[in-house]
Write a protein that holds these residues in place. Sequence first.
Motif, PDB file in Angstrom:
ATOM      1  N   CYS A   1      31.448  42.149  47.598  1.00  0.00           N
ATOM      2  CA  CYS A   1      30.363  41.837  46.656  1.00  0.00           C
ATOM      3  C   CYS A   1      30.576  40.516  45.927  1.00  0.00           C
ATOM      4  N   ARG A   2      31.717  39.884  46.160  1.00  0.00           N
ATOM      5  CA  ARG A   2      32.069  38.641  45.468  1.00  0.00           C
ATOM      6  C   ARG A   2      32.049  38.825  43.954  1.00  0.00           C
ATOM      7  N   ASN A   3      32.668  39.905  43.537  1.00  0.00           N
ATOM      8  CA  ASN A   3      32.690  40.226  42.103  1.00  0.00           C
ATOM      9  C   ASN A   3      34.069  40.742  41.701  1.00  0.00           C
ATOM     10  N   LEU A   4      35.105  40.045  42.133  1.00  0.00           N
ATOM     11  CA  LEU A   4      36.464  40.471  41.796  1.00  0.00           C
ATOM     12  C   LEU A   4      36.737  40.401  40.299  1.00  0.00           C
ATOM     13  N   SER A   5      35.935  39.661  39.574  1.00  0.00           N
ATOM     14  CA  SER A   5      36.122  39.594  38.122  1.00  0.00           C
ATOM     15  C   SER A   5      35.938  40.960  37.473  1.00  0.00           C
ATOM     16  N   TYR A   6      35.177  41.857  38.129  1.00  0.00           N
ATOM     17  CA  TYR A   6      34.975  43.207  37.601  1.00  0.00           C
ATOM     18  C   TYR A   6      36.272  44.014  37.645  1.00  0.00           C
ATOM     19  N   LEU A   7      37.184  43.585  38.515  1.00  0.00           N
ATOM     20  CA  LEU A   7      38.442  44.313  38.673  1.00  0.00           C
ATOM     21  C   LEU A   7      39.445  43.954  37.584  1.00  0.00           C
ATOM     22  N   PHE A   8      39.515  42.692  37.239  1.00  0.00           N
ATOM     23  CA  PHE A   8      40.544  42.232  36.297  1.00  0.00           C
ATOM     24  C   PHE A   8      39.975  42.218  34.879  1.00  0.00           C
ATOM     25  N   THR A   9      39.832  43.415  34.325  1.00  0.00           N
ATOM     26  CA  THR A   9      39.217  43.574  33.010  1.00  0.00           C
ATOM     27  C   THR A   9      39.982  44.599  32.188  1.00  0.00           C
ATOM     28  N   VAL A  10      39.705  44.628  30.906  1.00  0.00           N
ATOM     29  CA  VAL A  10      40.288  45.642  30.022  1.00  0.00           C
ATOM     30  C   VAL A  10      39.812  47.044  30.397  1.00  0.00           C
ATOM     31  N   PRO A  11      38.513  47.268  30.716  1.00  0.00           N
ATOM     32  CA  PRO A  11      38.095  48.611  31.145  1.00  0.00           C
ATOM     33  C   PRO A  11      38.864  49.114  32.367  1.00  0.00           C
ATOM     34  N   MET A  12      39.229  48.214  33.302  1.00  0.00           N
ATOM     35  CA  MET A  12      40.027  48.636  34.442  1.00  0.00           C
ATOM     36  C   MET A  12      41.387  49.148  33.984  1.00  0.00           C
ATOM     37  N   LEU A  13      41.983  48.469  33.014  1.00  0.00           N
ATOM     38  CA  LEU A  13      43.261  48.928  32.459  1.00  0.00           C
ATOM     39  C   LEU A  13      43.109  50.274  31.772  1.00  0.00           C
ATOM     40  N   ALA A  14      41.945  50.489  31.137  1.00  0.00           N
ATOM     41  CA  ALA A  14      41.676  51.790  30.521  1.00  0.00           C
ATOM     42  C   ALA A  14      41.601  52.877  31.590  1.00  0.00           C
ATOM     43  N   GLY A  15      40.982  52.557  32.736  1.00  0.00           N
ATOM     44  CA  GLY A  15      40.918  53.523  33.832  1.00  0.00           C
ATOM     45  C   GLY A  15      42.286  53.849  34.379  1.00  0.00           C
TER      46      GLY A  15
END
Length: 231
Positions: free
Chosen positions: A198-212
């Motif tokens: 999807c060309r949206n790797l920025s969605y992966l490296f986020t604070v919400p990802m760390l929360a998950g």
Amino acid sequence: IERFREKTFWVLVLLLTLGLFPRLGILTMRGEETRRALVAFEMRYFDDYITPREQGLLFQSNPPLNSWMMLGSSILFGNYDPYSVRFPSAVAVLLTSVLIYVYARNYFSQAGAFASAVAFATNGEIMIISQKAEPEAVYILFLSASLMLWHWGYERKWPSVLTWISAGVFVGLASLCKGGLQPLAYFCASVFFYLLYCRNLSYLFTVPMLAGLSSTIVVVAAWMVPYIVRH
């Protein structure tokens, strides 16, 4: 909620109930079933629901979530026969099929969603594990739920923290069915390559990802910390 009002949904539930449950106790216990069931029974015998044991010795092959389910099922039915210890596997396949139907309705017609759910439930390997007292069916349920919930939340633009945490909790539950990093690896690889596509790797490296990720750790630690302290 709309999906639960569809006649196709209830036809699916009825057909799978008739297909999964009536013959659960027909076959004798075989393969790994006796070992898995013994772990559940010894939790009650030793009055220790943190420690998986087999013949009194620590059983360290798998965490205890599936054993807890088998133990709860045996208490529900009031016995330790093959039907009661296999019951969680059949329920897990039924719930996974329902989840597939509800998820698929975002993209398909009622007939398409019905076909998707039935295709899963009637897969030869799934039909076998639905009738066995082993952790695979429950593991598939939780791992599938993590992936479908994450993708559902991503596509529907749920709050990112809700998307990641809901998926993370189910990854943690899958980890309590089978040990090791397999659930996390399957989930992370799927999400990574999807976001790459999807060309949206920025969605992966986020604070919400760390929360998950933290929610996964919390779920596993809820059992692992008391276990380590005790042993």
